[in-house]
Scaffold this motif. Sequence first.
Motif, PDB file in Angstrom:
ATOM      1  N   SER A   1     -27.273 -35.740  96.405  1.00 54.32           N
ATOM      2  CA  SER A   1     -26.637 -35.608  94.934  1.00 54.32           C
ATOM      3  C   SER A   1     -25.084 -36.331  95.126  1.00 54.32           C
ATOM      4  O   SER A   1     -24.488 -36.543  93.963  1.00 54.32           O
TER       5      SER A   1
ATOM      6  N   LEU B   1     -21.053 -38.342  88.373  1.00 53.16           N
ATOM      7  CA  LEU B   1     -21.395 -38.915  89.578  1.00 53.16           C
ATOM      8  C   LEU B   1     -20.076 -39.614  90.116  1.00 53.16           C
ATOM      9  O   LEU B   1     -19.693 -39.710  91.330  1.00 53.16           O
TER      10      LEU B   1
ATOM     11  N   ASP C   1     -25.229 -34.919 101.165  1.00 49.39           N
ATOM     12  CA  ASP C   1     -26.204 -34.638 100.248  1.00 49.39           C
ATOM     13  C   ASP C   1     -26.615 -35.696  99.365  1.00 49.39           C
ATOM     14  O   ASP C   1     -26.001 -36.531  99.020  1.00 49.39           O
TER      15      ASP C   1
ATOM     16  N   GLU D   1     -35.889 -35.499  92.716  1.00 48.25           N
ATOM     17  CA  GLU D   1     -34.867 -34.603  92.551  1.00 48.25           C
ATOM     18  C   GLU D   1     -33.636 -34.740  91.798  1.00 48.25           C
ATOM     19  O   GLU D   1     -32.984 -33.995  91.201  1.00 48.25           O
ATOM     20  N   VAL D   2     -33.238 -36.205  91.838  1.00 42.68           N
ATOM     21  CA  VAL D   2     -31.748 -36.597  91.166  1.00 42.68           C
ATOM     22  C   VAL D   2     -32.002 -37.605  90.080  1.00 42.68           C
ATOM     23  O   VAL D   2     -31.903 -37.360  88.772  1.00 42.68           O
TER      24      VAL D   2
ATOM     25  N   TRP E   1     -23.738 -37.991  82.632  1.00 48.04           N
ATOM     26  CA  TRP E   1     -23.903 -37.597  84.173  1.00 48.04           C
ATOM     27  C   TRP E   1     -23.596 -38.792  84.907  1.00 48.04           C
ATOM     28  O   TRP E   1     -23.188 -38.152  85.980  1.00 48.04           O
TER      29      TRP E   1
END
Length: 481
Positions: free
Chosen positions: A81, A284, A79, A340-341, A280
């Motif tokens: 992400s 990750l 993915d 998108e990320v 964030w």
Amino acid sequence: MALASERLQYYISTWMLMPLRRLTNKSRVLLITALFLTLIYILHGSLSGSEAPLSEDSRAQNAKDVQTKLESMVEMPIDISDFKGMGERTAAFASLTEALVADPNLNRTPLLSLLKQQFPWLQHVKRRWHTPFSNLAGAETGLVICVGSKDFLLAAHLIRTLRDVLGSSLPIEIAYAGESDLLATERDALKALDSKLETINLLEYYDESIAGLQNGRFAMKPFALLASRFRKAILVDADVLFLQRPDTIFETHPMLKETGTLFWHDRAYPKVGDFSRRDWIKGLLNGKQPSAMLNQSLFWEHDLWQEMDSGVVCIDKAKTSAFMGLIFASWMNTEKVRNEVVYEHVLGDKETFWLASELSSFAYYFHPTYAGIIGNAKDTAEGKRDSMCSVQMLHFDADRKPFWYNGSLRKNKAFPKNRDFATFTHYMPGSVDMEQNPAWKYKADNVWCASGVAPVPFGNEELMTKMVKVAQEVDGMYPDY
């Protein structure tokens, strides 16, 4: 042993920047621990250099084992992400690349095939790009500047000041994203300023349907570094001005030689509101412990707004970790991933360079002090100078001397029709200690104000006079820009 000694000397000089009397007990313990671990690391590296090299059969088997592991990874979908998972794959790619560099007789075709399978935007890469196993003549060190039409004049200022004021002899590549990004007439004009200058159309290097560079703005920067023919590449924004020649930095900076990377911090500015880039990034990492470089940073300790200013980025692509980290950073800036990320959480490309190394467990290096400001100091009612406002963010070399700044020679590049030039009388340095950094406040139109640190006389007005004179000549050549 020479590099180990040089590295230790550099670490000690770096730590001397820290005001020890102002450190907390916890910080002192961490500092002593870091010094102790550094000594062990250096001694281990020195002693391990005497170990017997692997046999040819052992190298071949090692490469085969890593290749098998990597093939299994690449076959599994991932993915966009899952940055931790991509970091693990990037680390495996680096291991295989390292094995192939160690033995030039091994077949590199499987590596290249796997790279293009994992990163399909690499399909169109030309052969003259520099990889860890390249041997390109005349491609040792150079500057890579990303330029679009709106940056044309600023790039011309940069080129002319490098050549005519600082006397830099480094070759220059101008990277752009298609014919509409930087017009042919503009490319010809830049070439006329410098006989060594070459241009790179990034749309000829990557699959544009995936990379999406034509309208990607900052996203093109890691791709430009990757496409460069230079082994030791210095990525430079068009609005940067150097205050010293950058020509020898790869030879004189021990941690750049060690890690193949050199990054500079942004302002030590606290986060705004509830949004936290640090949180964030913790997500990750997904349970992975931060590296010592990240853990000791003010960004991590104080939850700063930003960590890196990517106006100048130094990468040695002969280092497999630096090269693969660059591919990972480029992946983060591909159109789908960034939209998108990544760009939902950071401002453009700037955090992706160090994040790629962090998530892949690669060693990387930040210049220890955070950014300062350069401009004119204001007098208070008592006649003291204690604050400054400008658009120019200042960065330093290993000797704490002003090295480069961004924001251009203009008083404010946010108003391109206004060709007034900035004047610099003082600067405020950044620090490794939060309490010793300026207090920052954003005003408007790219203007930041700093206070709380005594301004330092710039003392090099003659240099700036020469730079402004050269820039005025360039402006006269192109009055319609």
